[in-house]
Motif scaffolding. Structure first.
Motif, PDB file in Angstrom:
ATOM      1  N   ALA A 178       0.817  -1.212   0.000  1.00 48.91           N
ATOM      2  CA  ALA A 178       0.000   0.000   0.000  1.00 48.91           C
ATOM      3  C   ALA A 178       0.853   1.265   0.000  1.00 48.91           C
ATOM      4  O   ALA A 178       0.398   2.313  -0.457  1.00 48.91           O
ATOM      5  CB  ALA A 178      -0.943  -0.011   1.206  1.00 48.91           C
ATOM      6  N   LYS A 179       2.077   1.175   0.472  1.00 51.92           N
ATOM      7  CA  LYS A 179       2.985   2.330   0.472  1.00 51.92           C
ATOM      8  C   LYS A 179       3.716   2.480  -0.852  1.00 51.92           C
ATOM      9  O   LYS A 179       4.376   3.507  -1.079  1.00 51.92           O
ATOM     10  CB  LYS A 179       4.055   2.180   1.575  1.00 51.92           C
ATOM     11  N   SER A 180       3.630   1.512  -1.734  1.00 53.20           N
ATOM     12  CA  SER A 180       4.508   1.471  -2.907  1.00 53.20           C
ATOM     13  C   SER A 180       4.359   2.671  -3.836  1.00 53.20           C
ATOM     14  O   SER A 180       5.349   3.142  -4.405  1.00 53.20           O
ATOM     15  CB  SER A 180       4.334   0.163  -3.675  1.00 53.20           C
ATOM     16  N   GLY A 181       3.155   3.202  -3.997  1.00 53.40           N
ATOM     17  CA  GLY A 181       2.979   4.358  -4.874  1.00 53.40           C
ATOM     18  C   GLY A 181       3.746   5.576  -4.368  1.00 53.40           C
ATOM     19  O   GLY A 181       4.421   6.274  -5.133  1.00 53.40           O
ATOM     20  N   VAL A 182       3.678   5.809  -3.071  1.00 50.05           N
ATOM     21  CA  VAL A 182       4.396   6.934  -2.470  1.00 50.05           C
ATOM     22  C   VAL A 182       5.895   6.679  -2.509  1.00 50.05           C
ATOM     23  O   VAL A 182       6.687   7.589  -2.807  1.00 50.05           O
ATOM     24  CB  VAL A 182       3.895   7.186  -1.033  1.00 50.05           C
ATOM     25  N   VAL A 183       6.303   5.446  -2.254  1.00 50.68           N
ATOM     26  CA  VAL A 183       7.724   5.100  -2.324  1.00 50.68           C
ATOM     27  C   VAL A 183       8.251   5.373  -3.728  1.00 50.68           C
ATOM     28  O   VAL A 183       9.314   5.990  -3.901  1.00 50.68           O
ATOM     29  CB  VAL A 183       7.968   3.634  -1.908  1.00 50.68           C
ATOM     30  N   GLU A 184       7.522   4.947  -4.744  1.00 49.81           N
ATOM     31  CA  GLU A 184       7.960   5.161  -6.130  1.00 49.81           C
ATOM     32  C   GLU A 184       8.020   6.649  -6.472  1.00 49.81           C
ATOM     33  O   GLU A 184       8.927   7.093  -7.178  1.00 49.81           O
ATOM     34  CB  GLU A 184       7.057   4.412  -7.106  1.00 49.81           C
ATOM     35  N   GLU A 185       7.051   7.399  -5.989  1.00 46.12           N
ATOM     36  CA  GLU A 185       7.052   8.847  -6.232  1.00 46.12           C
ATOM     37  C   GLU A 185       8.304   9.496  -5.628  1.00 46.12           C
ATOM     38  O   GLU A 185       8.991  10.282  -6.284  1.00 46.12           O
ATOM     39  CB  GLU A 185       5.785   9.457  -5.624  1.00 46.12           C
ATOM     40  N   ILE A 186       8.601   9.158  -4.385  1.00 43.38           N
ATOM     41  CA  ILE A 186       9.785   9.724  -3.717  1.00 43.38           C
ATOM     42  C   ILE A 186      11.056   9.231  -4.396  1.00 43.38           C
ATOM     43  O   ILE A 186      12.005  10.010  -4.606  1.00 43.38           O
ATOM     44  CB  ILE A 186       9.765   9.387  -2.214  1.00 43.38           C
ATOM     45  N   LEU A 187      11.080   7.955  -4.750  1.00 43.77           N
ATOM     46  CA  LEU A 187      12.258   7.418  -5.440  1.00 43.77           C
ATOM     47  C   LEU A 187      12.510   8.121  -6.775  1.00 43.77           C
ATOM     48  O   LEU A 187      13.662   8.320  -7.160  1.00 43.77           O
ATOM     49  CB  LEU A 187      12.079   5.919  -5.692  1.00 43.77           C
ATOM     50  N   GLY A 188      11.434   8.488  -7.440  1.00 47.81           N
ATOM     51  CA  GLY A 188      11.601   9.231  -8.688  1.00 47.81           C
ATOM     52  C   GLY A 188      12.383  10.515  -8.467  1.00 47.81           C
ATOM     53  O   GLY A 188      13.280  10.868  -9.254  1.00 47.81           O
ATOM     54  N   ARG A 189      12.081  11.210  -7.379  1.00 49.37           N
ATOM     55  CA  ARG A 189      12.825  12.429  -7.066  1.00 49.37           C
ATOM     56  C   ARG A 189      14.260  12.105  -6.644  1.00 49.37           C
ATOM     57  O   ARG A 189      15.190  12.815  -7.011  1.00 49.37           O
ATOM     58  CB  ARG A 189      12.106  13.216  -5.968  1.00 49.37           C
ATOM     59  N   ALA A 190      14.413  11.025  -5.869  1.00 46.76           N
ATOM     60  CA  ALA A 190      15.742  10.657  -5.379  1.00 46.76           C
ATOM     61  C   ALA A 190      16.676  10.237  -6.513  1.00 46.76           C
ATOM     62  O   ALA A 190      17.862  10.582  -6.510  1.00 46.76           O
ATOM     63  CB  ALA A 190      15.631   9.534  -4.350  1.00 46.76           C
ATOM     64  N   LEU A 191      16.146   9.503  -7.467  1.00 47.57           N
ATOM     65  CA  LEU A 191      16.986   8.964  -8.535  1.00 47.57           C
ATOM     66  C   LEU A 191      17.111   9.875  -9.737  1.00 47.57           C
ATOM     67  O   LEU A 191      18.135   9.845 -10.439  1.00 47.57           O
ATOM     68  CB  LEU A 191      16.435   7.599  -8.989  1.00 47.57           C
ATOM     69  N   PHE A 192      16.077  10.662  -9.992  1.00 43.53           N
ATOM     70  CA  PHE A 192      16.065  11.432 -11.235  1.00 43.53           C
ATOM     71  C   PHE A 192      15.913  12.933 -11.045  1.00 43.53           C
ATOM     72  O   PHE A 192      15.849  13.673 -12.014  1.00 43.53           O
ATOM     73  CB  PHE A 192      14.947  10.913 -12.159  1.00 43.53           C
ATOM     74  N   GLY A 193      15.838  13.363  -9.759  1.00 48.13           N
ATOM     75  CA  GLY A 193      15.762  14.805  -9.479  1.00 48.13           C
ATOM     76  C   GLY A 193      14.494  15.376  -9.774  1.00 48.13           C
ATOM     77  O   GLY A 193      13.659  15.811 -10.152  1.00 48.13           O
TER      78      GLY A 193
END
Length: 193
Positions: A178-193
């Protein structure tokens, strides 16, 4: 950070599949968590020696200021996670129990130590290898490091987790899913700025 359905959970579980019998409980950040991790790291290094290529404190307990389930998540890199003979018995002798085997997902293995089995605190020990788990290793560490340095995303992630603790979960993996969508959103910023 794989999303698993019930069949996937059952297939990956070593031993009896036990439903999550309690609600997810978040605790305020505990400054003792890094010390707990340090004790676990020392025990893993003592058990494995040179087989332990790298050990990292991951998960929410590794992020100062972030509320978390009181479970120390650890990432252990070994030369070949699929070659369990190189580390399984040593980790079992050190008190860890193999609970998850996912050969189709970066050869991931997860060992646990639980308070209800005599441990001083709860631990999830995730085993990967640099060659097979490279992309996931990068994601795990990037997520942790981003949350450590970006207060706005740390607060956003915590709000999400707090909202999800209000629900009942058959398996704790459902909470993680259930957290995966938010994790992916944050990871997008972490990995790709």
């Amino acid at each position: 950070m794989a999303t698993l359905d019930d069949d996937d959970i059952a297939a990956a579980t070593v031993g009896d599949l036990r439903p999550y019998a309690a609600g997810v409980v978040l605790e305020e950040y505990n400054p003792a968590w890094p010390d707990w991790y340090a004790e676990e790291e020392a025990a893993i290094r003592a058990a494995l020696g040179d087989v332990a290529l790298r050990i990292e404190h991951t998960g929410s307990t590794s992020v100062p200021g972030l509320a978390a389930k009181a479970v120390i998540d650890i990432l252990l890199l070994v030369p070949d996670a699929a070659a369990e003979v190189a580390y399984l018995s040593a980790l079992e002798a050190a008190g860890y129990e193999l609970r998850i085997r996912q050969p189709d997902w970066y050869q991931h293995r997860c060992f646990v130590r639980r308070v209800d089995s005599g441990a001083r605190w709860n631990v999830n020990l995730h085993v990967l290898s640099p060659e097979s788990g490279g992309p996931e290793i990068e994601r795990i560490l990037a997520f942790r490091d981003w949350l450590r340095t970006h207060e706005d995303d740390r607060a956003y992630y915590e709000r999400t987790k707090r909202e999800l603790t209000q629900r009942e979960w058959k398996f704790v993996q459902h909470y993680a899913n259930a957290k995966s969508g938010v994790v992916e959103e944050i990871l997008g910023r972490a990995l790709f700025g």
